[in-house]
Write a protein that holds these residues in place. Structure first.
Motif, short mmCIF file in Angstrom:
data_model
loop_
_atom_site.label_atom_id
_atom_site.label_comp_id
_atom_site.label_asym_id
_atom_site.label_seq_id
_atom_site.Cartn_x
_atom_site.Cartn_y
_atom_site.Cartn_z
N LYS A 192 11.99 -19.53 -27.38
CA LYS A 192 12.18 -18.13 -27.01
C LYS A 192 11.94 -17.95 -25.52
CE LYS A 192 12.57 -17.06 -31.41
NZ LYS A 192 13.91 -16.84 -32.00
N LYS A 193 12.88 -17.32 -24.86
CA LYS A 193 12.78 -16.99 -23.44
C LYS A 193 12.76 -15.47 -23.35
CE LYS A 193 15.24 -21.24 -22.17
NZ LYS A 193 14.24 -21.89 -21.30
N ILE A 194 11.61 -14.92 -22.98
CA ILE A 194 11.32 -13.51 -23.24
C ILE A 194 11.07 -12.74 -21.95
CG2 ILE A 194 9.80 -11.94 -24.49
CD1 ILE A 194 8.99 -14.32 -26.27
N LEU A 195 11.74 -11.61 -21.84
CA LEU A 195 11.48 -10.64 -20.77
C LEU A 195 10.71 -9.48 -21.37
CD1 LEU A 195 11.88 -9.24 -18.01
CD2 LEU A 195 14.13 -8.49 -18.84
N ILE A 196 9.54 -9.17 -20.79
CA ILE A 196 8.71 -8.05 -21.24
C ILE A 196 8.55 -7.07 -20.10
CG2 ILE A 196 6.48 -7.33 -22.20
CD1 ILE A 196 6.03 -10.19 -23.12
N THR A 197 8.96 -5.83 -20.30
CA THR A 197 8.75 -4.81 -19.27
C THR A 197 7.35 -4.23 -19.40
OG1 THR A 197 9.64 -2.99 -20.62
CG2 THR A 197 11.21 -4.25 -19.28
N GLY A 198 6.78 -3.84 -18.26
CA GLY A 198 5.43 -3.28 -18.28
C GLY A 198 4.41 -4.28 -18.78
N GLY A 199 4.47 -5.50 -18.26
CA GLY A 199 3.60 -6.56 -18.77
C GLY A 199 2.32 -6.77 -18.00
N GLY A 200 2.00 -5.89 -17.06
CA GLY A 200 0.82 -6.09 -16.23
C GLY A 200 -0.49 -5.71 -16.88
N GLY A 201 -0.46 -5.01 -18.00
CA GLY A 201 -1.69 -4.58 -18.66
C GLY A 201 -1.42 -4.09 -20.06
N GLY A 202 -2.48 -3.73 -20.77
CA GLY A 202 -2.35 -3.14 -22.09
C GLY A 202 -1.58 -3.99 -23.07
N LEU A 203 -0.74 -3.34 -23.85
CA LEU A 203 0.00 -4.03 -24.89
C LEU A 203 0.97 -5.06 -24.32
CD1 LEU A 203 0.82 -4.53 -27.78
CD2 LEU A 203 2.25 -2.47 -27.70
N GLY A 204 1.63 -4.73 -23.19
CA GLY A 204 2.57 -5.67 -22.59
C GLY A 204 1.90 -6.98 -22.24
N LYS A 205 0.73 -6.90 -21.65
CA LYS A 205 -0.02 -8.11 -21.27
C LYS A 205 -0.48 -8.86 -22.51
CE LYS A 205 -4.06 -9.55 -18.57
NZ LYS A 205 -5.20 -9.07 -17.74
N ALA A 206 -0.95 -8.14 -23.52
CA ALA A 206 -1.41 -8.79 -24.76
C ALA A 206 -0.26 -9.51 -25.45
CB ALA A 206 -2.03 -7.76 -25.69
N MET A 207 0.92 -8.89 -25.46
CA MET A 207 2.07 -9.55 -26.07
C MET A 207 2.46 -10.79 -25.29
SD MET A 207 4.61 -6.54 -27.50
CE MET A 207 4.77 -5.67 -25.94
N ALA A 208 2.50 -10.68 -23.96
CA ALA A 208 2.86 -11.83 -23.13
C ALA A 208 1.92 -13.00 -23.39
CB ALA A 208 2.85 -11.43 -21.66
N LYS A 209 0.63 -12.72 -23.43
CA LYS A 209 -0.36 -13.77 -23.66
C LYS A 209 -0.15 -14.42 -25.02
CE LYS A 209 -5.39 -14.49 -23.58
NZ LYS A 209 -5.57 -15.06 -24.93
N ARG A 210 0.07 -13.60 -26.03
CA ARG A 210 0.26 -14.13 -27.38
C ARG A 210 1.55 -14.94 -27.48
NH1 ARG A 210 -1.95 -16.59 -31.24
NH2 ARG A 210 -1.46 -15.94 -33.36
N PHE A 211 2.61 -14.46 -26.85
CA PHE A 211 3.89 -15.17 -26.91
C PHE A 211 3.79 -16.54 -26.23
CE2 PHE A 211 6.29 -10.83 -26.83
CZ PHE A 211 5.81 -10.54 -28.10
#
Length: 267
Positions: free
Chosen positions: A30-49
């Motif tokens: 999976k090659k994933i683009l996450i918007t708003g990834g600097g904190g909160g849920l976006g950051k948590a998702m990025a870390k988990r992914f």
């Protein structure tokens, strides 16, 4: 047992069982683009992914915050202002270059001004919330779908909606999320036969800069179903399932993460 306190209030004990799966490389490939990834849920998702084997690129408007988050997570980043619609097609192209491909888009970035009453809504606030929460993900998704279809790539789109989308509303934030849900289901119906799945998570009040709740302290939240704000890692676990191949037969689903709070019942 988790113990939380509001300033000036006695400690409130809240029992919560919070579990996450052991990382099992569910997202390899999976090659994933996450918007708003600097904190909160976006950051948590990025870390988990990333833990699950994905290659991740996060975006944010604040360079230092986004860069620091990317270093902490071990992913790539781009500074992007999603309200500048003219740049969104280029954002997809740059993401493809940085990740050497792109097959998952997570529309996470959002804003709420918490007006609560229609009398407090301004045109400026209306535009800010609709531009960020609806216009930006709409057009970013358009360009992402173009990338997928032109290159015959199977893909996955995840929107971050809200529990407010499940009820009637009078303020812009809730209205943007209700419209988002319609978009999720419309896209899912339209593109499933082209190998593109579209789903959403719709969290209740979750610890983030936007809600004002901080993970680890002051999480007592009397208007959540069990009296506590949720933490981003809980929602990230659901998001991981939705973009993994384990959920390949799910599309057009809005998974509401609020312990049944918005279910209408007589009891």
């Amino acid at each position: 047992m988790l113990k939380y306190a509001l300033h000036g209030q006695p400690i409130v004990n809240v029992e919560a069982a919070i579990y996450t799966q052991q990382a099992s490389q569910r997202l390899i490939g999976k090659k994933i683009l996450i918007t708003g990834g600097g904190g909160g849920l976006g950051k948590a998702m990025a870390k988990r992914f990333v833990e699950e084997g994905a290659e991740v690129l996060i975006t944010g408007r604040n360079k230092e915050k986004t860069k620091n988050a990317a270093i902490e997570i071990g992913c790539k980043y781009l500074v992007a202002d999603l309200q500048d619609t003219e740049t969104l097609s280029n954002l997809i192209r740059e993401s493809v270059k940085l990740l050497n491909g792109l097959n998952v888009l997570v529309n996470n970035a959002g804003v709420s001004l918490h007006e609560w009453e229609i009398e407090k809504v301004t045109l400026e606030g209306w535009n800010q919330q609709f531009d960020t929460n609806l216009r930006a993900p709409y057009f970013l998704t358009k360009y992402f779908i173009k990338h997928l279809t032109e290159n015959s790539i199977d893909g996955n789109i995840l929107f971050v909606s809200s529990e407010r989308s499940q009820t009637v509303d009078i303020i812009p934030y809730g209205l943007t999320k209700a419209a988002m849900n319609s978009l999720v289901q419309g896209l899912a119906k339209k593109y499933i036969n082209k190998g593109i799945r579209v789903n959403a998570v719709a969290p209740g009040v979750t610890a983030s800069d936007m809600t004002g709740f901080k993970k680890g302290s002051n999480l007592y939240c009397p208007y959540n179903q069990t009296g506590r704000a949720y933490i981003p890692e809980e929602v990230a676990e659901v998001a991981t399932f939705l973009i993994s191949d384990c959920s390949n037969f799910l599309s057009g689903q809005i998974l509401v993460c609020n312990e049944a709070k918005t279910i209408n019942a007589y009891f």
